[in-house]
Design a protein around this motif. Structure first.
Motif, PDB file in Angstrom:
ATOM      1  N   THR A 187       0.856  -1.178   0.000  1.00 50.22           N
ATOM      2  CA  THR A 187       0.000   0.000   0.000  1.00 50.22           C
ATOM      3  C   THR A 187       0.894   1.231   0.000  1.00 50.22           C
ATOM      4  N   PHE A 188       0.729   2.051  -1.046  1.00 47.25           N
ATOM      5  CA  PHE A 188       1.609   3.195  -1.255  1.00 47.25           C
ATOM      6  C   PHE A 188       0.845   4.511  -1.111  1.00 47.25           C
ATOM      7  N   ARG A 189       1.558   5.525  -0.676  1.00 42.67           N
ATOM      8  CA  ARG A 189       1.087   6.904  -0.724  1.00 42.67           C
ATOM      9  C   ARG A 189       1.420   7.459  -2.104  1.00 42.67           C
ATOM     10  N   LEU A 190       0.435   8.026  -2.789  1.00 42.92           N
ATOM     11  CA  LEU A 190       0.616   8.593  -4.127  1.00 42.92           C
ATOM     12  C   LEU A 190       0.715  10.114  -4.057  1.00 42.92           C
ATOM     13  N   HIS A 191       1.117  10.716  -5.175  1.00 42.17           N
ATOM     14  CA  HIS A 191       1.298  12.161  -5.237  1.00 42.17           C
ATOM     15  C   HIS A 191       0.716  12.696  -6.539  1.00 42.17           C
ATOM     16  N   PRO A 192       0.199  13.923  -6.508  1.00 45.45           N
ATOM     17  CA  PRO A 192      -0.354  14.509  -7.741  1.00 45.45           C
ATOM     18  C   PRO A 192       0.750  14.768  -8.774  1.00 45.45           C
ATOM     19  N   VAL A 193       0.689  14.058  -9.876  1.00 46.94           N
ATOM     20  CA  VAL A 193       1.626  14.220 -10.983  1.00 46.94           C
ATOM     21  C   VAL A 193       0.859  13.902 -12.261  1.00 46.94           C
ATOM     22  N   SER A 194       0.858  14.813 -13.203  1.00 43.08           N
ATOM     23  CA  SER A 194       0.193  14.517 -14.475  1.00 43.08           C
ATOM     24  C   SER A 194       1.128  14.872 -15.626  1.00 43.08           C
ATOM     25  N   THR A 195       1.145  16.149 -16.021  1.00 42.34           N
ATOM     26  CA  THR A 195       2.023  16.575 -17.099  1.00 42.34           C
ATOM     27  C   THR A 195       3.374  17.010 -16.546  1.00 42.34           C
ATOM     28  N   VAL A 196       4.426  16.574 -17.190  1.00 40.44           N
ATOM     29  CA  VAL A 196       5.775  16.997 -16.841  1.00 40.44           C
ATOM     30  C   VAL A 196       6.406  17.608 -18.085  1.00 40.44           C
ATOM     31  N   VAL A 197       7.448  18.391 -17.879  1.00 40.54           N
ATOM     32  CA  VAL A 197       8.223  18.932 -19.000  1.00 40.54           C
ATOM     33  C   VAL A 197       9.569  18.231 -18.980  1.00 40.54           C
ATOM     34  N   ALA A 198       9.866  17.510 -20.033  1.00 38.76           N
ATOM     35  CA  ALA A 198      11.068  16.670 -20.055  1.00 38.76           C
ATOM     36  C   ALA A 198      11.411  16.351 -21.496  1.00 38.76           C
ATOM     37  N   GLY A 199      12.536  15.665 -21.658  1.00 40.20           N
ATOM     38  CA  GLY A 199      12.910  15.211 -22.985  1.00 40.20           C
ATOM     39  C   GLY A 199      14.397  15.056 -23.142  1.00 40.20           C
ATOM     40  N   PRO A 200      14.817  14.460 -24.254  1.00 42.24           N
ATOM     41  CA  PRO A 200      16.225  14.158 -24.471  1.00 42.24           C
ATOM     42  C   PRO A 200      17.021  15.357 -24.980  1.00 42.24           C
ATOM     43  N   ILE A 201      18.283  15.408 -24.556  1.00 43.31           N
ATOM     44  CA  ILE A 201      19.273  16.360 -25.065  1.00 43.31           C
ATOM     45  C   ILE A 201      20.469  15.527 -25.507  1.00 43.31           C
ATOM     46  N   VAL A 202      20.845  15.632 -26.775  1.00 40.63           N
ATOM     47  CA  VAL A 202      21.852  14.761 -27.369  1.00 40.63           C
ATOM     48  C   VAL A 202      23.146  15.532 -27.591  1.00 40.63           C
ATOM     49  N   HIS A 203      24.272  14.954 -27.125  1.00 44.11           N
ATOM     50  CA  HIS A 203      25.593  15.553 -27.326  1.00 44.11           C
ATOM     51  C   HIS A 203      26.519  14.554 -28.005  1.00 44.11           C
ATOM     52  N   PRO A 204      27.394  15.012 -28.905  1.00 41.53           N
ATOM     53  CA  PRO A 204      28.363  14.114 -29.544  1.00 41.53           C
ATOM     54  C   PRO A 204      29.529  13.815 -28.610  1.00 41.53           C
ATOM     55  N   TYR A 205      30.370  12.904 -29.056  1.00 43.61           N
ATOM     56  CA  TYR A 205      31.475  12.419 -28.230  1.00 43.61           C
ATOM     57  C   TYR A 205      32.363  13.556 -27.720  1.00 43.61           C
ATOM     58  N   ALA A 206      32.726  14.493 -28.578  1.00 43.59           N
ATOM     59  CA  ALA A 206      33.665  15.548 -28.190  1.00 43.59           C
ATOM     60  C   ALA A 206      33.120  16.433 -27.077  1.00 43.59           C
ATOM     61  N   ALA A 207      31.804  16.521 -26.956  1.00 44.76           N
ATOM     62  CA  ALA A 207      31.188  17.406 -25.973  1.00 44.76           C
ATOM     63  C   ALA A 207      30.836  16.710 -24.667  1.00 44.76           C
ATOM     64  N   VAL A 208      31.145  15.425 -24.551  1.00 40.60           N
ATOM     65  CA  VAL A 208      30.699  14.672 -23.376  1.00 40.60           C
ATOM     66  C   VAL A 208      31.201  15.264 -22.067  1.00 40.60           C
ATOM     67  N   PRO A 209      32.496  15.519 -21.876  1.00 42.04           N
ATOM     68  CA  PRO A 209      32.936  16.062 -20.582  1.00 42.04           C
ATOM     69  C   PRO A 209      32.250  17.374 -20.226  1.00 42.04           C
ATOM     70  N   ALA A 210      32.140  18.289 -21.180  1.00 46.90           N
ATOM     71  CA  ALA A 210      31.502  19.579 -20.905  1.00 46.90           C
ATOM     72  C   ALA A 210      30.023  19.400 -20.588  1.00 46.90           C
ATOM     73  N   ALA A 211      29.351  18.501 -21.289  1.00 48.05           N
ATOM     74  CA  ALA A 211      27.920  18.269 -21.049  1.00 48.05           C
ATOM     75  C   ALA A 211      27.675  17.715 -19.652  1.00 48.05           C
ATOM     76  N   LEU A 212      28.522  16.788 -19.217  1.00 43.35           N
ATOM     77  CA  LEU A 212      28.349  16.205 -17.879  1.00 43.35           C
ATOM     78  C   LEU A 212      28.637  17.233 -16.788  1.00 43.35           C
ATOM     79  N   ARG A 213      29.640  18.069 -16.980  1.00 44.86           N
ATOM     80  CA  ARG A 213      29.919  19.114 -15.995  1.00 44.86           C
ATOM     81  C   ARG A 213      28.763  20.112 -15.917  1.00 44.86           C
ATOM     82  N   SER A 214      28.233  20.474 -17.065  1.00 43.22           N
ATOM     83  CA  SER A 214      27.104  21.400 -17.089  1.00 43.22           C
ATOM     84  C   SER A 214      25.903  20.810 -16.352  1.00 43.22           C
ATOM     85  N   ALA A 215      25.621  19.534 -16.602  1.00 40.62           N
ATOM     86  CA  ALA A 215      24.492  18.880 -15.945  1.00 40.62           C
ATOM     87  C   ALA A 215      24.695  18.804 -14.439  1.00 40.62           C
TER      88      ALA A 215
END
Length: 444
Positions: A187-215
């Motif tokens: 038996t779980f306690r639930l929470h109001p969640v319906s629409t979220v704003v989300a999605g993928p952001i794609v980076h190439p190999y050369a940008a991986v270190p900078a992308a991870l630091r930014s995140a």
């Protein structure tokens, strides 16, 4: 009585399989249980025949705790009951439900529960191992939202575990594994969640270190309503990845905003600027659709998996560089998942989940086809987690393929001795002996 599937039966090979093809075990029988009474009968059968018991829900555990050699598997997969009480924001759920099924059942009411990011994972093992998900920064672990459990004990008794009734068992079930009995209703306690704003952001190999630091830097000041998963991998042919980057190494960020949609652009904008991605598809979507963004591979039942998750208190440059250098030097079947923790996780408890101060989990993933015992693939991932032992708080129980007592103890941390004592009370003969070892004496 449950349906018993035994060696030699036409359905035996299919019934004994779990999601990780690397786990190939042959139980003495599989008891397919449709309800609590079937589970009681299965436990009585195991005790009468001197069999140890493994318990399977979704069958996705990386260590194969849902199966065994020579024992009885209690398969709760058919137990998919789900009753939602929207007025009280509660859900009563059977242990055979997957997260995709659970989310589909609560979504019509605009309610959700922090859960696994893979819709094919079962709710039972995920909850009992603590349970992290993108809603966890806002609402805590899955196990923090468990308010009651119906449990069939090693003696075959049906008991109720809550904060007031059998409180030590209740404490242990929330992050201490399913090593104490079979949970037949959550038996779980639930929470109001319906629409979220989300999605993928794609980076190439050369940008991986900078992308991870930014995140990483973005998450450090983001509100609890924000979450993030980041993957460095060899990109599969997914529709949101430009075709020229298919089968190329790179990074995928998936940020999520659960707050006021009007603030989404303000909150998420820093992830879109430095470095600039090669593709993005952030948009409002239903929570259930978000949970399905990264599905299982098409032939996952034949895929060998060795994944281990480590819980880190921080992700400083030297640690991030160490992880990325190891990934860069490894083969195309090796990937690393970074998952956001913090927020409400650190404010939760007390439960058996030990490492609430963690801010990140880092999952080191080897996934391949071919030989199940491929040292080439296992060795790469094992080298990765071993190199983090000077900075990790401990492994995440739900992503622990290395089941030596040393690592089980590290997963439970300061809670280990208390869990051992509770195991002695509820399962002194170690009937449930195929999960994480809690040093009970062996069965006679």
């Amino acid at each position: 009585m449950p349906e018993l599937v035994r060696p030699g039966d036409p359905s035996y090979d299919a019934a004994r399989r779990v999601r990780n093809a690397r786990i190939d075990r042959r139980p003495a029988a599989i008891a397919r249980c449709a309800g609590t009474a079937d589970v009681v009968a299965a436990i009585d059968h195991a005790r009468a025949h001197g069999l140890g018991v493994a318990v399977r829900g979704g069958g996705a555990n990386v260590a194969g705790w849902g199966t065994c050699d020579g024992g009885l598997v209690i398969d709760t997969g058919p137990m998919k009951q789900l009753v939602v009480d929207p007025a009280r924001q509660l859900a009563s759920a059977g242990p055979g439900l997957t997260w995709g099924e659970f989310d589909a059942g609560t979504a019509p009411y605009g309610l959700a529960l922090p859960g696994a990011r893979n819709t094919g994972v079962g709710i039972a093992g995920h909850t009992l191992g603590g349970g992290v998900g993108d809603l966890s920064r806002q609402f805590g672990l899955t196990s923090d939202n468990l308010v009651e459990a119906e449990v069939v004990t090693a003696a075959g008794a049906v008991v109720r575990a809550t904060a007031d009734e059998n409180p030590e068992l209740f404490w242990a079930l929330r992050g201490g594994s399913g090593n104490f009995g079979v949970v037949t209703r959550f038996t779980f306690r639930l929470h109001p969640v319906s629409t979220v704003v989300a999605g993928p952001i794609v980076h190439p190999y050369a940008a991986v270190p900078a992308a991870l630091r930014s995140a990483r830097d973005w998450l450090a000041t983001a509100p609890d309503e924000a979450s993030l998963i980041a993957i460095v991998w060899t990109a599969p042919p997914l529709p949101f990845i430009p075709e020229q980057y298919w089968y190329e190494r790179g990074a995928l960020l998936i940020p999520t905003w659960f707050g006021d949609p009007a603030r989404a652009d303000e909150v998420l904008r820093p992830l879109l600027t430095d470095p600039a991605p090669v593709a993005t598809a952030i948009r409002p979507m239903a929570y259930a659709d978000y949970q399905s963004l990264l599905g299982s591979p098409p032939d996952f039942a034949s895929q060998h998996v060795y994944n281990r998750g480590e819980l880190l208190p921080a992700l400083p440059d030297d640690v991030l560089d160490r992880i990325l250098q190891h990934w860069q030097a490894s083969g195309p079947n090796y990937s690393v998942v970074f998952g956001a923790l913090g927020g409400a996780i650190g404010r939760g408890g007390p439960t058996a989940f030990a490492h609430r101060e963690a801010q990140w989990f880092v999952e080191l993933c080897a996934q391949w086809y071919g030989a199940a015992d491929s040292e080439l693939h296992v060795g790469v991932a094992a080298d990765g987690w071993q190199a983090l032992q000077d900075v990790t708080l401990g492994p995440y129980l739900n992503l622990l393929p290395d089941t030596d007592p040393e690592w089980v103890g590290a997963a439970f941390g300061a809670n280990h001795e208390r869990l051992v004592a509770i195991k002695q009370v509820w399962d002194p003969e170690n009937l449930f002996r195929f999960g994480p070892a809690l040093h009970s004496p062996p069965a006679n």
